[in-house]
Design a protein around this motif. Structure first.
Motif, PDB file in Angstrom:
ATOM      1  N   GLU A 203       0.848  -1.169   0.000  1.00 32.91           N
ATOM      2  CA  GLU A 203       0.000   0.000   0.000  1.00 32.91           C
ATOM      3  C   GLU A 203       0.896   1.234   0.000  1.00 32.91           C
ATOM      4  O   GLU A 203       1.491   1.567   1.006  1.00 32.91           O
ATOM      5  CB  GLU A 203      -0.860  -0.043   1.275  1.00 32.91           C
ATOM      6  CG  GLU A 203      -2.182   0.640   1.119  1.00 32.91           C
ATOM      7  CD  GLU A 203      -2.997   0.551   2.407  1.00 32.91           C
ATOM      8  OE1 GLU A 203      -3.096  -0.564   2.965  1.00 32.91           O
ATOM      9  OE2 GLU A 203      -3.498   1.587   2.839  1.00 32.91           O
ATOM     10  N   TYR A 204       0.989   1.893  -1.140  1.00 30.83           N
ATOM     11  CA  TYR A 204       1.824   3.096  -1.242  1.00 30.83           C
ATOM     12  C   TYR A 204       1.029   4.316  -0.824  1.00 30.83           C
ATOM     13  O   TYR A 204      -0.164   4.425  -1.110  1.00 30.83           O
ATOM     14  CB  TYR A 204       2.288   3.308  -2.687  1.00 30.83           C
ATOM     15  CG  TYR A 204       3.478   2.453  -3.060  1.00 30.83           C
ATOM     16  CD1 TYR A 204       4.773   2.923  -2.846  1.00 30.83           C
ATOM     17  CD2 TYR A 204       3.311   1.199  -3.642  1.00 30.83           C
ATOM     18  CE1 TYR A 204       5.876   2.146  -3.191  1.00 30.83           C
ATOM     19  CE2 TYR A 204       4.395   0.420  -3.981  1.00 30.83           C
ATOM     20  CZ  TYR A 204       5.681   0.894  -3.752  1.00 30.83           C
ATOM     21  OH  TYR A 204       6.760   0.130  -4.091  1.00 30.83           O
ATOM     22  N   LEU A 206       0.620   8.151  -1.687  1.00 35.20           N
ATOM     23  CA  LEU A 206       0.948   9.065  -2.772  1.00 35.20           C
ATOM     24  C   LEU A 206       0.892  10.481  -2.216  1.00 35.20           C
ATOM     25  O   LEU A 206      -0.177  10.981  -1.876  1.00 35.20           O
ATOM     26  CB  LEU A 206      -0.055   8.921  -3.924  1.00 35.20           C
ATOM     27  CG  LEU A 206      -0.294   7.507  -4.475  1.00 35.20           C
ATOM     28  CD1 LEU A 206      -1.225   7.556  -5.686  1.00 35.20           C
ATOM     29  CD2 LEU A 206       1.011   6.816  -4.845  1.00 35.20           C
ATOM     30  N   ALA A 223       5.150   8.402  -4.885  1.00 32.64           N
ATOM     31  CA  ALA A 223       4.752   7.176  -4.192  1.00 32.64           C
ATOM     32  C   ALA A 223       5.818   6.787  -3.184  1.00 32.64           C
ATOM     33  O   ALA A 223       7.002   6.750  -3.506  1.00 32.64           O
ATOM     34  CB  ALA A 223       4.568   6.057  -5.202  1.00 32.64           C
ATOM     35  N   ALA A 264       1.166   3.951 -14.589  1.00 32.11           N
ATOM     36  CA  ALA A 264       0.420   4.234 -13.362  1.00 32.11           C
ATOM     37  C   ALA A 264      -1.016   4.642 -13.685  1.00 32.11           C
ATOM     38  O   ALA A 264      -1.960   4.268 -12.990  1.00 32.11           O
ATOM     39  CB  ALA A 264       1.121   5.319 -12.561  1.00 32.11           C
ATOM     40  N   LYS A 267      -2.953   1.580 -14.289  1.00 30.64           N
ATOM     41  CA  LYS A 267      -3.199   0.786 -13.084  1.00 30.64           C
ATOM     42  C   LYS A 267      -4.168   1.486 -12.139  1.00 30.64           C
ATOM     43  O   LYS A 267      -5.022   0.831 -11.515  1.00 30.64           O
ATOM     44  CB  LYS A 267      -1.866   0.501 -12.370  1.00 30.64           C
ATOM     45  CG  LYS A 267      -1.058  -0.550 -13.111  1.00 30.64           C
ATOM     46  CD  LYS A 267       0.212  -0.913 -12.388  1.00 30.64           C
ATOM     47  CE  LYS A 267       1.267   0.152 -12.591  1.00 30.64           C
ATOM     48  NZ  LYS A 267       2.597  -0.279 -12.125  1.00 30.64           N
ATOM     49  N   ASN A 312       6.577   1.123 -11.513  1.00 30.51           N
ATOM     50  CA  ASN A 312       6.376   0.882 -10.091  1.00 30.51           C
ATOM     51  C   ASN A 312       5.601   2.062  -9.516  1.00 30.51           C
ATOM     52  O   ASN A 312       6.066   3.190  -9.567  1.00 30.51           O
ATOM     53  CB  ASN A 312       7.714   0.709  -9.374  1.00 30.51           C
ATOM     54  CG  ASN A 312       7.513   0.348  -7.909  1.00 30.51           C
ATOM     55  OD1 ASN A 312       6.605  -0.421  -7.583  1.00 30.51           O
ATOM     56  ND2 ASN A 312       8.309   0.928  -7.048  1.00 30.51           N
ATOM     57  N   ALA A 313       4.440   1.765  -8.992  1.00 32.86           N
ATOM     58  CA  ALA A 313       3.555   2.802  -8.433  1.00 32.86           C
ATOM     59  C   ALA A 313       3.362   3.924  -9.449  1.00 32.86           C
ATOM     60  O   ALA A 313       3.067   3.647 -10.606  1.00 32.86           O
ATOM     61  CB  ALA A 313       4.090   3.305  -7.115  1.00 32.86           C
ATOM     62  N   THR A 314       3.581   5.211  -9.024  1.00 33.18           N
ATOM     63  CA  THR A 314       3.254   6.311  -9.938  1.00 33.18           C
ATOM     64  C   THR A 314       4.385   6.712 -10.865  1.00 33.18           C
ATOM     65  O   THR A 314       4.202   7.520 -11.766  1.00 33.18           O
ATOM     66  CB  THR A 314       2.878   7.577  -9.127  1.00 33.18           C
ATOM     67  OG1 THR A 314       3.954   7.862  -8.219  1.00 33.18           O
ATOM     68  CG2 THR A 314       1.606   7.350  -8.339  1.00 33.18           C
ATOM     69  N   MET A 435      -2.311   4.039  -3.144  1.00 32.15           N
ATOM     70  CA  MET A 435      -2.334   3.172  -4.322  1.00 32.15           C
ATOM     71  C   MET A 435      -1.831   1.794  -3.934  1.00 32.15           C
ATOM     72  O   MET A 435      -0.864   1.674  -3.193  1.00 32.15           O
ATOM     73  CB  MET A 435      -1.407   3.765  -5.393  1.00 32.15           C
ATOM     74  CG  MET A 435      -1.241   2.888  -6.618  1.00 32.15           C
ATOM     75  SD  MET A 435      -0.067   3.621  -7.787  1.00 32.15           S
ATOM     76  CE  MET A 435      -0.225   2.463  -9.147  1.00 32.15           C
ATOM     77  N   TYR A 436      -2.512   0.780  -4.458  1.00 36.95           N
ATOM     78  CA  TYR A 436      -2.031  -0.591  -4.255  1.00 36.95           C
ATOM     79  C   TYR A 436      -1.103  -0.969  -5.392  1.00 36.95           C
ATOM     80  O   TYR A 436      -1.348  -0.617  -6.542  1.00 36.95           O
ATOM     81  CB  TYR A 436      -3.197  -1.576  -4.238  1.00 36.95           C
ATOM     82  CG  TYR A 436      -4.112  -1.415  -3.051  1.00 36.95           C
ATOM     83  CD1 TYR A 436      -3.678  -1.758  -1.784  1.00 36.95           C
ATOM     84  CD2 TYR A 436      -5.408  -0.936  -3.208  1.00 36.95           C
ATOM     85  CE1 TYR A 436      -4.520  -1.620  -0.687  1.00 36.95           C
ATOM     86  CE2 TYR A 436      -6.264  -0.802  -2.125  1.00 36.95           C
ATOM     87  CZ  TYR A 436      -5.821  -1.141  -0.873  1.00 36.95           C
ATOM     88  OH  TYR A 436      -6.637  -1.021   0.199  1.00 36.95           O
ATOM     89  N   GLU A 437      -0.056  -1.687  -5.035  1.00 37.88           N
ATOM     90  CA  GLU A 437       0.883  -2.109  -6.069  1.00 37.88           C
ATOM     91  C   GLU A 437       1.560  -3.412  -5.630  1.00 37.88           C
ATOM     92  O   GLU A 437       1.779  -3.628  -4.435  1.00 37.88           O
ATOM     93  CB  GLU A 437       1.918  -0.999  -6.266  1.00 37.88           C
ATOM     94  CG  GLU A 437       3.033  -1.308  -7.242  1.00 37.88           C
ATOM     95  CD  GLU A 437       2.581  -1.461  -8.696  1.00 37.88           C
ATOM     96  OE1 GLU A 437       1.768  -2.361  -8.960  1.00 37.88           O
ATOM     97  OE2 GLU A 437       3.046  -0.675  -9.551  1.00 37.88           O
TER      98      GLU A 437
END
Length: 961
Positions: A203-204, A206, A223, A264, A267, A312-314, A435-437
């Motif tokens: 769980e990132y 942001l 992120a 991102a 996603k 990866n993430a944003t 954001m979930y990643e």
RNA sequence: GCGGGGGUUGCCGAGCUUGGUCAAAGGCGGUGGACUCAAGAUCCACUCCCGCAGGGGUUCAGGGGUUCAAAUCCCCUCCCCCGCACCA
């Protein structure tokens, strides 16, 4: 050779014909035991066999103890695996075909019918039933059923369960994150993932850094997993080569403009965000611009960094060089690469003057832990990826666990705490999002697509997080017996930890959620209270067979009455009207439920503790009255095959049915029960099984022989009494062990201990063939067969018949120790003889007296026994001494007495039991002589070798010449 | 990371809850012996080290502690296994 196969078939047939395992209500005390029904996607292997054999053994034991025992069985077919198999067979998936054709040995003509999942179910239901019958399980087949809408009465029962939960507010709707196949459009369970099934979802946070563009606020959401470091940001990183997008983000009724990587944007569109891309550009476009830290208000510059992964993430990263090794090294690299900076029109002095901000006090480190760690590990540049990752890991871990935050308003608090506080605060104030990643990539679905994390809505949950419900579950657990008891802690932890559990999905077999039919109740949720259904299932099946059951009429009130309400003739009449089931039958069903419930024991393998078994507790306490809460859970371990883990996909399995065909059911049962206790795992070894088979044959032969003897009223010799005493011990040991589900110990008592004692007895009585011996052995046979009956029921039925026992041994009375057989001093005497023989042998070998002819044995004098008794009472030198010295006879040998007391105290010989040593020796004289090959002379007057005075109670002096 | 459970003599595995009877059950493997023409099976003995009298010594992941006494209780360290969900 004994034809075990014929014996087994003979008795299985008889049991079924005479329906001896189909209990009805009677005046006896009931005993209700169930086991987690098998999921029928293939054959059961010998690992599973344990799970089913244990409750059968216990059921058989309790039945013999005189309980009215219910041990039912049903089949679980809910869920998607069976559907998946059908699909793969249809697609001619070679591995699936190999498993089913070669490992499970499904005949070819049947295999191809597996394109229809119903045929898979049909086939394995049939074979599983056959397997269980061939295993000799004492199951009440009249109550058999299976799950899903393919079996309407059960489906109605599940509907009732869910209505009941919903009525209590325990089924709720909500959002939930899942792994998702974006192409096929389905959630992905572990079984649906081809690659990366272990990768966790992170769980990132942001953090929305602000970029002013034409007077408009645009956000760059950085992120991070360490939101607290927002206070130490010196710059921002973007990957100049990566593609970024500027997009309108609509979420929860708000619209903002974000800049994030193209990946991102894709996603995030699965995570409650509506995304409208305005333009696309390379990251380099933004390099050199300035953004504002939303928390500190600092203006920071955007710098280029190749380590930023747009996938990866944003793809937007904030730089905290004091505490993040990657950031520090990237800045150092940039300082050396002025030409890169010039390319972006950045004044190299800006980078040169970046000053690190220290946030965290960390023991063992100075101001900038990241800098120190990088030096320590010798990282040269961003290219040293492995070392950098290690450094990051070290710092992250150390700071998280031991770090103290230095910045107001969180100064002095541990990082662990601050982290969540800051994240929450930012989110509340709209300065951050989340954001979930996936922690790693790739994650590929079984359809071959790259998976994403999706938030799905309208998902139905069972709310195991409900605090009052948890409390009730804890209470129920506290009242339950758990075997092994050491597992209780895990149950407690699981109850605490459980939260909302998604209880329905859109694919697979099952019962549709009654109020929202597009959802199907998933498999762990439709198997929590079916033990209650067994109690009425016999009647349901009968009605169904007779064509008198209209499942559609099995309404909620029908089940309410059966399971929740008080007896009422009036209600039964009403329900007869509504359901078409005779009031009398309804009454009988209710009687059965009230008779059998609560469930005495729930058995399962240990892997179900974190889910099924705990759900079982939860659902019972939610639905049933307290007096119907379950009373016990017993968990067992798995099995390995010749030391390696069984796995059907590797073909490394031994099917239960194949093991039975190869060795016979009784051998398999006895073997599995003897291998491991409780939840420890066992290892199946072919060689040992073969050995056990021989031992069982021996058992059969011995009892067959003893069956020819007659019991007579004769005087028994001491050794005969010894055997009966030992038999008492075995009965007691086996009974106690079985009460606690300790099958291994039970087998040790019921089988091995008796076998060993018998071996000794035969040795001791060699050459004897008198009525006393025959009588003893005959008595032993009758008891032994009954002790073994739960483990090896077929063989024991056959032997019981030979012994002329009444009816079935399965229904015979479980043996109890005979009070008249207890005889501890005989046991001690026997041990005494055994020890003496060992001692003599040791002396001969140590002293190399191979040519010895005679052994002189001196038993302890009477006064020594007296002293020993006093010492056993007083357990103390002074007290013993003064007590003994009251006797004038003792005073005469004061010194000797004092020495003896000292020795006895030192040896802690406090367990005083008197035996007649000389008598024992005389009786065993011939035996000892033949064992050691020397002539024995007991208590001669002459003191050979001056050994006489060494004699101690229970330990005679010996001289060999 | 969080949670649960473990590390015992060649191997597997009891014992540890209720400290002493623990050199530590049982099985497997190994060695020797009996039986047999032989093999297998079965039975017997031995299987941590030392010992010409039944004894002694060193052990139960590592370190420390409590105790007359610890594999067993307490603390620390190291290592291993399992679960973390919508999946049976």
């Amino acid at each position: 050779m004994i034809d075990f196969k014929a014996i087994e078939e003979k008795w299985q047939k008889k049991w079924l014909e005479e329906k001896i395992f189909e209990p009805k209500i009677d005046e006896r005390e009931k005993f209700y035991i169930t086991v987690a029904f098998p999921y029928l996607s293939g054959h059961l292997h010998v690992g599973h066999a344990r799970t089913y054999t244990i409750p059968d053994v216990i059921a058989r034991f309790k039945r013999m103890q005189g309980y009215n025992v219910l041990f039912p069985m049903a089949w679980h077919i809910t869920g998607s695996p069976i559907v998946g198999i059908a699909e793969r067979i249809k697609n001619r998936d070679s591995k699936t075909i190999w498993i089913y054709r070669d490992v499970y040995k499904v005949p070819e003509d049947i295999l191809w019918t597996f394109e229809d999942p119903k045929n898979i179910v049909k086939y394995f239901m049939k074979t599983a039933r056959e397997t269980f019958i061939k295993a000799g399980f004492s199951v009440d087949w009249s109550r058999e059923f299976h799950t899903t809408s393919l079996f309407p009465p059960f489906s109605k029962f599940i509907e009732w369960q869910f209505w009941t939960l919903k009525k209590k507010g325990l089924v709720v709707k909500g959002a939930h994150r899942v792994r998702w196949d974006p192409v096929v459009g389905t959630p992905l369970g572990d079984h649906d993932i081809m690659e990366g099934e272990d990768i966790p979802i992170l769980e990132y946070v942001l953090i929305k850094f602000i970029l002013m563009e034409n007077g408009e606020e645009i956000y760059l959401p950085a992120a991070t997993l360490r939101p607290e470091t927002v206070y130490g940001v010196t710059n921002m990183w973007l990957n100049p080569e990566a593609t970024y997008v500027k997009a309108k983000i609509r979420s929860k009724g708000k619209e903002e403009v974000w800049i994030i990587s193209r990946e991102a944007a894709y996603k995030l569109s699965f995570q409650d965000k509506e995304i409208e891309v305005i333009e696309e550009f390379k990251g380099e476009k933004l390099i050199g611009k300035w953004v504002k830290n939303p928390v500190t208000g600092d203006e920071i510059i955007i710098l280029p960094a190749e380590f930023v992964d747009p996938d990866n993430a944003t793809g937007v990263v904030m730089s905290v060089p004091a505490h993040a090794p990657f950031d520090h090294v990237a800045i150092e690299d940039l300082k050396k690469e002025t030409e890169v900076l010039l390319k972006y029109d950045i004044d190299p002095r800006i980078v040169g003057e970046i000053s690190y901000i220290s946030l965290i006090e960390l023991e063992g480190y100075g101001e900038f832990p990241a800098v120190e760690e990088v030096e320590k590990l010798g990282v040269k540049s961003q290219k040293d990826k492995e070392k950098l990752e290690q450094a990051t890991k070290n710092i992250y871990k150390a700071e998280f666990h031991k770090g103290i935050f230095k910045i107001e308003p969180y100064k002095g608090k541990p990082v662990q705490e601050v982290k969540d506080l800051i994240a929450k605060d930012m989110k509340d104030r709209g300065k951050a999002d989340m954001m979930y990643e996936f922690a790693e990539k790739p994650v590929i679905s079984r359809f071959g697509n790259q998976a994403v994390v999706k938030i799905i809505h309208d998902q139905w949950f069972i709310d195991y997080g409900n605090p009052e419900w948890k409390e009730k579950a804890r209470e129920a657990l506290a009242r339950m017996k758990i075997y092994p008891e050491s597992r209780r802690a895990q149950f407690e932890a699981v109850i605490d930890w459980l939260d909302k559990k998604a209880c329905a999905r859109k694919i697979g077999l099952g019962t549709p959620l009654p109020w929202d039919k597009e959802w199907v109740i998933e498999s762990l949720s439709d198997s929590t209270i079916y033990m209650a259904y067994y109690t009425i299932s016999r009647h349901m099946n009968r009605l169904r067979e007779e064509g008198k059951l209209d499942s559609e009429k099995l309404t909620r009130e029908f089940f309410d009455y059966l399971f929740l309400e008080e007896f009422s003739e009036k209600r039964e009449k009403e329900l007869e009207e509504k359901t078409g089931i005779p009031a009398e039958t309804i009454h009988e069903m209710k009687e059965e439920f009230e008779y059998w419930y609560p469930l005495d024991w729930r058995c399962s393998a240990k892997d179900l503790i974190p889910n099924h078994l705990t759900f079982f507790i939860f659902n019972h306490v939610a639905i049933f009255r307290k007096e119907h809460w379950p009373k016990g859970i017993a968990v067992n371990g798995f099995g390995t095959l010749e030391g390696t883990k069984m796995s059907k996909s590797k073909g490394n399995v031994l099917n239960f049915i194949d093991a039975i065909e190869e060795n016979g059911a009784d051998v398999v049962r006895l073997y599995i029960m003897s291998l491991a206790e409780h939840d420890s795992d066992f290892d199946w070894r072919r060689k040992e099984v073969g050995k056990l088979k021989k031992q069982l044959e021996r058992f059969y032969e011995l009892i067959s022989e003893f069956a020819q003897y007659e019991e007579k009223d004769v005087e028994l010799m001491d050794i005969d009494k010894w055997l009966l005493h030992r038999l008492n011990r075995a009965i007691e040991g086996a009974t106690k062990a079985l009460e606690e589900f300790r099958t291994r110990t039970a087998v040790q008592w019921a089988f091995y201990s008796i076998l060993n004692d018998l071996r000794w007895y035969m040795r001791r009585t060699e050459g004897r063939d008198d009525e006393a011996k025959r009588t003893t052995l005959r008595k032993l046979a009758e008891i032994w067969v009954r002790l073994m009956a739960p483990f090896t029921p077929h063989t024991c039925e056959e032997l019981w018949e030979k012994l002329g026992g009444e009816g079935f041994v399965s229904l015979a009375k479980w043996p109890e120790p005979d009070p008249e057989w207890w005889n501890e001093s005989i046991e001690l005497e026997e041990d005494y003889i055994k020890n003496l023989i060992e001692d003599i042998k040791e002396i001969i070998s140590v002293a190399r007296l191979e040519n010895a002819r005679r052994a002189y044995i001196y038993t302890a004098k009477e006064w020594k026994w007296k002293v020993a008794q006093v010492v056993a009472e007083k357990r103390d030198f002074k007290a013993s001494m003064s007590e003994v010295m009251k006797d004038p006879e003792m005073r005469k040998r004061g010194k000797e007495v004092s020495k003896l007391i000292q020795k006895l105290i030192k040896d802690r010989a406090f367990d005083f039991k008197r035996i007649d040593e000389e008598k024992a020796l005389k009786q065993a004289k011939d035996f000892i002589e033949s064992e050691i090959g020397l002539e024995i002379i007991i208590n001669p007057d002459e003191d050979k070798g001056g050994k006489k005075r060494q004699a101690m109670p229970m330990k005679p002096a010996v001289y060999i010449e």
